[in-house]
Motif scaffolding. Structure first.
Motif, PDB file in Angstrom:
ATOM      1  N   ARG A   1       0.846  -1.191   0.000  1.00 24.00           N
ATOM      2  CA  ARG A   1       0.000   0.000   0.000  1.00 24.00           C
ATOM      3  C   ARG A   1       0.883   1.243   0.000  1.00 24.00           C
ATOM      4  NH1 ARG A   1      -3.816   0.088   4.833  1.00 24.00           N
ATOM      5  NH2 ARG A   1      -4.650  -1.713   3.695  1.00 24.00           N
ATOM      6  N   LEU A   2       0.561   2.182  -0.879  1.00 22.40           N
ATOM      7  CA  LEU A   2       1.346   3.400  -0.986  1.00 22.40           C
ATOM      8  C   LEU A   2       0.466   4.619  -0.813  1.00 22.40           C
ATOM      9  CD1 LEU A   2       2.758   1.212  -3.109  1.00 22.40           C
ATOM     10  CD2 LEU A   2       4.272   3.155  -3.474  1.00 22.40           C
ATOM     11  N   ARG A   3       1.063   5.671  -0.318  1.00 21.08           N
ATOM     12  CA  ARG A   3       0.410   6.967  -0.196  1.00 21.08           C
ATOM     13  C   ARG A   3       1.133   7.948  -1.105  1.00 21.08           C
ATOM     14  NH1 ARG A   3       0.758  11.922   2.239  1.00 21.08           N
ATOM     15  NH2 ARG A   3      -1.163  12.782   3.167  1.00 21.08           N
ATOM     16  N   LEU A   4       0.392   8.683  -1.908  1.00 21.90           N
ATOM     17  CA  LEU A   4       0.965   9.645  -2.846  1.00 21.90           C
ATOM     18  C   LEU A   4       0.246  10.967  -2.679  1.00 21.90           C
ATOM     19  CD1 LEU A   4       1.777   9.066  -6.591  1.00 21.90           C
ATOM     20  CD2 LEU A   4       0.438  11.063  -5.890  1.00 21.90           C
ATOM     21  N   GLY A   5       1.004  12.049  -2.565  1.00 17.90           N
ATOM     22  CA  GLY A   5       0.357  13.344  -2.482  1.00 17.90           C
ATOM     23  C   GLY A   5       1.211  14.389  -1.815  1.00 17.90           C
ATOM     24  N   CYS A   6       0.527  15.437  -1.317  1.00 16.89           N
ATOM     25  CA  CYS A   6       1.192  16.544  -0.648  1.00 16.89           C
ATOM     26  C   CYS A   6       0.265  17.061   0.444  1.00 16.89           C
ATOM     27  CB  CYS A   6       1.539  17.651  -1.649  1.00 16.89           C
ATOM     28  SG  CYS A   6       0.088  18.371  -2.452  1.00 16.89           S
ATOM     29  N   GLU A   7       0.543  18.266   0.940  1.00 19.63           N
ATOM     30  CA  GLU A   7      -0.212  18.760   2.085  1.00 19.63           C
ATOM     31  C   GLU A   7      -1.656  19.118   1.765  1.00 19.63           C
ATOM     32  OE1 GLU A   7       1.958  22.163   0.163  1.00 19.63           O
ATOM     33  OE2 GLU A   7       2.465  20.135   0.836  1.00 19.63           O
ATOM     34  N   ILE A   8      -1.987  19.310   0.470  1.00 18.10           N
ATOM     35  CA  ILE A   8      -3.374  19.684   0.158  1.00 18.10           C
ATOM     36  C   ILE A   8      -4.193  18.541  -0.438  1.00 18.10           C
ATOM     37  CG2 ILE A   8      -2.629  22.062  -0.265  1.00 18.10           C
ATOM     38  CD1 ILE A   8      -3.333  21.548  -3.232  1.00 18.10           C
ATOM     39  N   GLY A   9      -3.541  17.442  -0.786  1.00 17.84           N
ATOM     40  CA  GLY A   9      -4.280  16.323  -1.356  1.00 17.84           C
ATOM     41  C   GLY A   9      -3.442  15.068  -1.443  1.00 17.84           C
ATOM     42  N   ALA A  10      -4.070  13.919  -1.192  1.00 22.47           N
ATOM     43  CA  ALA A  10      -3.326  12.663  -1.217  1.00 22.47           C
ATOM     44  C   ALA A  10      -4.266  11.496  -1.490  1.00 22.47           C
ATOM     45  CB  ALA A  10      -2.597  12.442   0.103  1.00 22.47           C
ATOM     46  N   ILE A  11      -3.685  10.416  -2.011  1.00 26.56           N
ATOM     47  CA  ILE A  11      -4.417   9.172  -2.232  1.00 26.56           C
ATOM     48  C   ILE A  11      -3.623   8.024  -1.627  1.00 26.56           C
ATOM     49  CG2 ILE A  11      -5.598   9.899  -4.339  1.00 26.56           C
ATOM     50  CD1 ILE A  11      -3.398   8.391  -5.932  1.00 26.56           C
ATOM     51  N   GLU A  12      -4.303   6.933  -1.358  1.00 26.84           N
ATOM     52  CA  GLU A  12      -3.664   5.674  -1.010  1.00 26.84           C
ATOM     53  C   GLU A  12      -4.078   4.646  -2.048  1.00 26.84           C
ATOM     54  OE1 GLU A  12      -4.599   4.451   2.924  1.00 26.84           O
ATOM     55  OE2 GLU A  12      -3.213   5.866   3.863  1.00 26.84           O
ATOM     56  N   PHE A  13      -3.135   3.778  -2.424  1.00 25.71           N
ATOM     57  CA  PHE A  13      -3.466   2.770  -3.428  1.00 25.71           C
ATOM     58  C   PHE A  13      -2.679   1.496  -3.186  1.00 25.71           C
ATOM     59  CE2 PHE A  13       0.066   5.195  -5.179  1.00 25.71           C
ATOM     60  CZ  PHE A  13       0.885   4.248  -5.777  1.00 25.71           C
ATOM     61  N   GLU A  14      -3.231   0.409  -3.705  1.00 27.21           N
ATOM     62  CA  GLU A  14      -2.563  -0.888  -3.679  1.00 27.21           C
ATOM     63  C   GLU A  14      -2.512  -1.423  -5.097  1.00 27.21           C
ATOM     64  OE1 GLU A  14      -4.049  -3.699  -0.837  1.00 27.21           O
ATOM     65  OE2 GLU A  14      -4.459  -2.142   0.664  1.00 27.21           O
ATOM     66  N   THR A  15      -1.515  -2.245  -5.371  1.00 30.48           N
ATOM     67  CA  THR A  15      -1.361  -2.833  -6.702  1.00 30.48           C
ATOM     68  C   THR A  15      -1.084  -4.322  -6.578  1.00 30.48           C
ATOM     69  OG1 THR A  15       1.034  -2.418  -6.774  1.00 30.48           O
ATOM     70  CG2 THR A  15      -0.415  -0.678  -7.619  1.00 30.48           C
ATOM     71  N   ASP A  16      -1.295  -5.033  -7.682  1.00 27.90           N
ATOM     72  CA  ASP A  16      -0.933  -6.443  -7.710  1.00 27.90           C
ATOM     73  C   ASP A  16       0.535  -6.572  -8.125  1.00 27.90           C
ATOM     74  OD1 ASP A  16      -0.842  -6.067 -10.474  1.00 27.90           O
ATOM     75  OD2 ASP A  16      -2.759  -7.071 -10.832  1.00 27.90           O
ATOM     76  N   GLU A  17       0.993  -7.791  -8.375  1.00 27.94           N
ATOM     77  CA  GLU A  17       2.399  -8.029  -8.682  1.00 27.94           C
ATOM     78  C   GLU A  17       2.845  -7.357  -9.975  1.00 27.94           C
ATOM     79  OE1 GLU A  17       3.085 -12.200  -8.626  1.00 27.94           O
ATOM     80  OE2 GLU A  17       2.898 -12.386  -6.447  1.00 27.94           O
ATOM     81  N   SER A  18       1.909  -7.107 -10.893  1.00 26.57           N
ATOM     82  CA  SER A  18       2.255  -6.467 -12.160  1.00 26.57           C
ATOM     83  C   SER A  18       2.232  -4.949 -12.069  1.00 26.57           C
ATOM     84  CB  SER A  18       1.282  -6.917 -13.264  1.00 26.57           C
ATOM     85  OG  SER A  18      -0.019  -6.417 -13.026  1.00 26.57           O
ATOM     86  N   GLY A  19       1.806  -4.419 -10.914  1.00 26.75           N
ATOM     87  CA  GLY A  19       1.720  -2.975 -10.740  1.00 26.75           C
ATOM     88  C   GLY A  19       0.355  -2.397 -11.046  1.00 26.75           C
ATOM     89  N   ARG A  20      -0.595  -3.249 -11.412  1.00 26.47           N
ATOM     90  CA  ARG A  20      -1.943  -2.770 -11.736  1.00 26.47           C
ATOM     91  C   ARG A  20      -2.688  -2.388 -10.456  1.00 26.47           C
ATOM     92  NH1 ARG A  20      -5.789  -3.599 -15.844  1.00 26.47           N
ATOM     93  NH2 ARG A  20      -4.330  -4.928 -16.993  1.00 26.47           N
ATOM     94  N   LEU A  21      -3.397  -1.276 -10.507  1.00 29.11           N
ATOM     95  CA  LEU A  21      -4.173  -0.824  -9.356  1.00 29.11           C
ATOM     96  C   LEU A  21      -5.233  -1.839  -8.971  1.00 29.11           C
ATOM     97  CD1 LEU A  21      -4.759   2.959 -10.205  1.00 29.11           C
ATOM     98  CD2 LEU A  21      -3.466   2.059  -8.262  1.00 29.11           C
ATOM     99  N   THR A  22      -5.305  -2.134  -7.681  1.00 31.66           N
ATOM    100  CA  THR A  22      -6.368  -3.003  -7.173  1.00 31.66           C
ATOM    101  C   THR A  22      -7.245  -2.283  -6.156  1.00 31.66           C
ATOM    102  OG1 THR A  22      -4.858  -3.867  -5.470  1.00 31.66           O
ATOM    103  CG2 THR A  22      -5.026  -5.111  -7.549  1.00 31.66           C
ATOM    104  N   LYS A  23      -6.679  -1.285  -5.476  1.00 31.63           N
ATOM    105  CA  LYS A  23      -7.441  -0.470  -4.529  1.00 31.63           C
ATOM    106  C   LYS A  23      -6.985   0.972  -4.647  1.00 31.63           C
ATOM    107  CE  LYS A  23      -8.334  -4.053  -1.034  1.00 31.63           C
ATOM    108  NZ  LYS A  23      -8.191  -4.437   0.405  1.00 31.63           N
ATOM    109  N   LEU A  24      -7.938   1.896  -4.489  1.00 29.44           N
ATOM    110  CA  LEU A  24      -7.624   3.317  -4.613  1.00 29.44           C
ATOM    111  C   LEU A  24      -8.621   4.117  -3.790  1.00 29.44           C
ATOM    112  CD1 LEU A  24      -6.054   5.632  -6.072  1.00 29.44           C
ATOM    113  CD2 LEU A  24      -7.766   5.461  -7.903  1.00 29.44           C
TER     114      LEU A  24
END
Length: 233
Positions: A199-222
């Motif tokens: 699970r990764l978090r991407l963003g800055c102080e005004i906006g951010a998302i969390e996402f998970e990917t499968d082994e190929s890097g494809r998004l599975t959760k967002l």
């Protein structure tokens, strides 16, 4: 059939492209535009006044023929100044160095290589942010690079929408790598929030998302992320 090299180049600009496209659409909504390629400029006239930006010709699309013609083609050398064609020339040079024929042939058939792939590859090679497609009449569209300044950070909802839109474009299955490239380019934080790194978090102080990917890097959760989060590392 799009080569892996070309698709990888395109993927590197995927989410930057979606972000920049939304920003440019918002800022030029209801504006009239005028392109002056001999002066390498584009002017928008709208409710917020008149704004003029430097512009370059990346390529043109002939819709009836279903073809893309690169801006670096010889016929343009005498029509437009060097500053209007410099990125297009860099695209050709990169194509020669990397052995990518779609970047070195003056005309590309779009049934084999979609125009978005070519546009994204040019954005990566030219380190471009804002690009635009404008109607030139007679079934011809121009694909232009606009120097409109740095991108503004997105709030969480806009970042979520941009990520979903980019993933839906079908440019790459490795969304994780594309998002990490986007974060690095814009100076955003991109860090793991789970011990296993799924699970990764991407963003800055005004906006951010969390996402998970499968082994190929494809998004599975967002999902949108909490802005109060602080990375333990």
């Amino acid at each position: 059939m799009v080569s892996k090299q070309l698709r990888d180049l395109a993927a590197m600009s995927l989410f930057t492209h979606v972000h920049a496209e939304a920003e440019l659409n918002d800022s030029t909504l209801d504006s009239q535009w005028q392109v002056d390629l001999p002066q390498a400029s584009i002017t928008f006239n709208g409710h917020e006044g008149t704004r003029t930006y430097p512009v370059q010709l990346l390529g043109s699309i002939a819709h009836a023929a279903g073809t893309w013609m690169w801006g670096w083609q010889e016929a343009n050398e005498s029509r437009f100044p060097a500053k209007a064609l410099s990125v297009a020339r860099r695209v050709r040079e990169a194509g020669l160095q990397r052995g990518i024929p779609e970047l070195t042939e003056p005309v590309v058939v779009l049934s084999d290589t979609p125009s978005l792939i070519l546009r994204l590859a040019a954005e990566t090679i030219g380190d471009l942010l804002h690009t635009i497609t404008v109607d030139a009449g007679r079934g011809l569209s121009l694909v232009l690079a606009i120097d409109a300044g740095p991108l503004r950070p997105l709030d969480s909802q806009s970042l979520l929408s941009a990520t979903m839109h980019g993933a839906d474009l079908g440019i790459t299955d490795d969304h994780r790598s594309a998002l990490e490239t986007y974060a690095k380019r814009l100076g955003l934080d991109c860090s793991t929030t789970a011990a296993e790194g799924s699970r990764l978090r991407l963003g800055c102080e005004i906006g951010a998302i969390e996402f998970e990917t499968d082994e190929s890097g494809r998004l599975t959760k967002l999902q949108e992320a909490s802005l109060s989060y602080r990375h333990a590392g």
